[in-house]
Design an enzyme around this catalytic site. Sequence first.
Site, short mmCIF file in Angstrom:
data_model
loop_
_atom_site.label_atom_id
_atom_site.label_comp_id
_atom_site.label_asym_id
_atom_site.label_seq_id
_atom_site.Cartn_x
_atom_site.Cartn_y
_atom_site.Cartn_z
N LYS A 42 0.80 -1.24 -0.03
CA LYS A 42 0.10 -0.06 -0.11
C LYS A 42 0.92 1.16 0.08
O LYS A 42 0.62 2.36 -0.31
CB LYS A 42 -0.89 0.03 1.25
CG LYS A 42 -1.72 -1.12 1.44
CD LYS A 42 -2.48 -0.98 3.01
CE LYS A 42 -2.88 -2.48 3.25
NZ LYS A 42 -3.29 -2.26 4.75
N GLY A 43 2.24 1.14 0.42
CA GLY A 43 2.81 2.13 0.73
C GLY A 43 2.93 3.28 -0.34
O GLY A 43 3.04 4.55 -0.12
N GLU A 98 7.45 2.52 -6.39
CA GLU A 98 7.42 1.97 -5.03
C GLU A 98 7.84 3.13 -4.00
O GLU A 98 8.34 4.03 -4.24
CB GLU A 98 8.50 0.67 -5.25
CG GLU A 98 9.07 0.17 -3.83
CD GLU A 98 8.00 -0.64 -3.21
OE1 GLU A 98 6.89 -0.16 -2.83
OE2 GLU A 98 8.20 -1.77 -2.87
N ASP A 99 7.39 2.75 -2.86
CA ASP A 99 7.82 3.85 -1.81
C ASP A 99 9.21 3.99 -1.33
O ASP A 99 9.73 4.90 -1.26
CB ASP A 99 6.84 3.63 -0.52
CG ASP A 99 6.93 2.22 -0.01
OD1 ASP A 99 7.86 1.45 -0.63
OD2 ASP A 99 6.21 2.03 1.17
N ASP A 102 14.71 -0.94 0.07
CA ASP A 102 15.32 -1.42 1.18
C ASP A 102 16.59 -2.48 0.91
O ASP A 102 17.43 -1.97 0.54
CB ASP A 102 14.45 -1.50 2.11
CG ASP A 102 14.88 -1.67 3.62
OD1 ASP A 102 15.79 -0.82 4.04
OD2 ASP A 102 14.26 -2.73 4.46
N PHE A 151 14.41 4.08 10.01
CA PHE A 151 13.23 3.69 9.84
C PHE A 151 12.52 4.81 9.81
O PHE A 151 12.44 5.78 10.49
CB PHE A 151 12.69 2.62 10.83
CG PHE A 151 11.61 2.03 10.40
CD1 PHE A 151 11.75 0.84 9.72
CD2 PHE A 151 10.33 2.55 10.75
CE1 PHE A 151 10.32 0.12 9.26
CE2 PHE A 151 8.96 1.92 10.40
CZ PHE A 151 9.34 0.76 9.57
N ASP A 158 4.60 2.96 6.34
CA ASP A 158 3.75 2.75 7.83
C ASP A 158 4.99 2.35 8.90
O ASP A 158 5.99 1.42 8.50
CB ASP A 158 2.60 1.87 7.77
CG ASP A 158 3.04 0.55 7.34
OD1 ASP A 158 4.08 0.29 6.46
OD2 ASP A 158 2.47 -0.43 8.10
N ARG A 164 0.81 6.52 8.22
CA ARG A 164 0.94 6.53 6.65
C ARG A 164 0.25 7.83 6.07
O ARG A 164 0.76 8.27 4.94
CB ARG A 164 -0.10 5.64 5.68
CG ARG A 164 0.32 3.98 5.82
CD ARG A 164 -0.35 3.28 4.95
NE ARG A 164 -0.09 1.81 5.10
CZ ARG A 164 0.73 0.96 4.77
NH1 ARG A 164 1.56 1.39 4.06
NH2 ARG A 164 0.63 -0.36 5.02
P1 IMP Z 1 12.49 -4.47 0.45
O1 IMP Z 1 12.02 -5.73 -0.09
O2 IMP Z 1 13.35 -4.94 1.68
O3 IMP Z 1 13.19 -3.47 -0.44
O4 IMP Z 1 11.37 -4.04 1.09
C1 IMP Z 1 10.67 -2.78 0.54
C2 IMP Z 1 9.53 -2.72 1.75
O5 IMP Z 1 9.74 -2.61 2.92
C3 IMP Z 1 8.98 -1.24 1.45
O6 IMP Z 1 8.02 -1.16 0.16
C4 IMP Z 1 8.22 -0.93 2.76
O7 IMP Z 1 7.00 -1.48 2.47
C5 IMP Z 1 9.14 -1.56 3.68
N1 IMP Z 1 10.02 -0.70 4.30
C6 IMP Z 1 11.47 -0.65 4.40
N2 IMP Z 1 12.03 0.13 4.73
C7 IMP Z 1 10.94 0.83 5.37
C8 IMP Z 1 10.92 2.00 6.23
O8 IMP Z 1 12.18 2.67 6.63
N3 IMP Z 1 9.67 2.31 6.72
C9 IMP Z 1 8.66 1.74 6.35
N4 IMP Z 1 8.78 0.78 5.53
C10 IMP Z 1 9.55 0.25 5.13
MG MG Z 2 5.88 -1.32 0.32
#
Ligand code: IMP
Ligand code: MG
Length: 179
Positions: A42-43, A98-99, A102, A151, A158, A164
């Site tokens: 949803k982000g 994408e938001d 990470d 974070f 969220d 959010r």
């Molecule tokens: P990845 O697969 O580790 O790259 O995950 C990305 C997803 O993790 C994002 O779409 C977010 O939903 C969540 N995420 C990663 N870092 C954060 C953060 O600092 N705050 C909130 N959500 C995060």
């Molecule tokens: Mg996400």
Amino acid sequence: MVDEKLRVLISAEKIQARIRELGEQISRDYPDGQLHMVCILKGACFFLTDLARAMKRDVFVDFMGISTYGKGKTSSGEVKVTKDLDISIEGADVLIVEDIVDSGVTLNYLMHLLEQRKPRSIRIAALLDKPERRLRPIHANYVGFQIPDEFVVGYGLDYAEMYRNLDDVCVLDAPPAAK
Ligand code: IMP
Ligand code: MG
């Protein structure tokens, strides 16, 4: 919203100004063809709605739901599609919206999945990028802001479904243990 655990990292004004720039840049990069903006729920939905309106051309908008398990503590990170696209992407230019990137686990999985559906191209637009946290080699073509390993919440992001709807991106002090 007053909350002493929150510290503004990127203000709403900076976010909106950067999105206007990205909209212009992305529109220039796709002068023709069918451009599908694929929002990762949803982000990214806040970023998607502002970015789509900053575009200087027609776009299709579609949504994909993804959930990631075992993230943070294990490097395997199992990914599951919880809502698939409504519109075929065959022959189209796809822009994944994408938001935050990470570990890269989610986008790595998604890129492979969508490539099998024979789009003309796939690129990634991410509002935020935390390059220090990468476990999978993912390159976002369009990045709003690179941020340090903290974070963050707000503007779609969220913590346990909270925060959010903040206009700003804020650091949440006392971050969750899993991160
Ligand atoms: P990845 O697969 O580790 O790259 O995950 C990305 C997803 O993790 C994002 O779409 C977010 O939903 C969540 N995420 C990663 N870092 C954060 C953060 O600092 N705050 C909130 N959500 C995060
Ligand atoms: Mg996400």
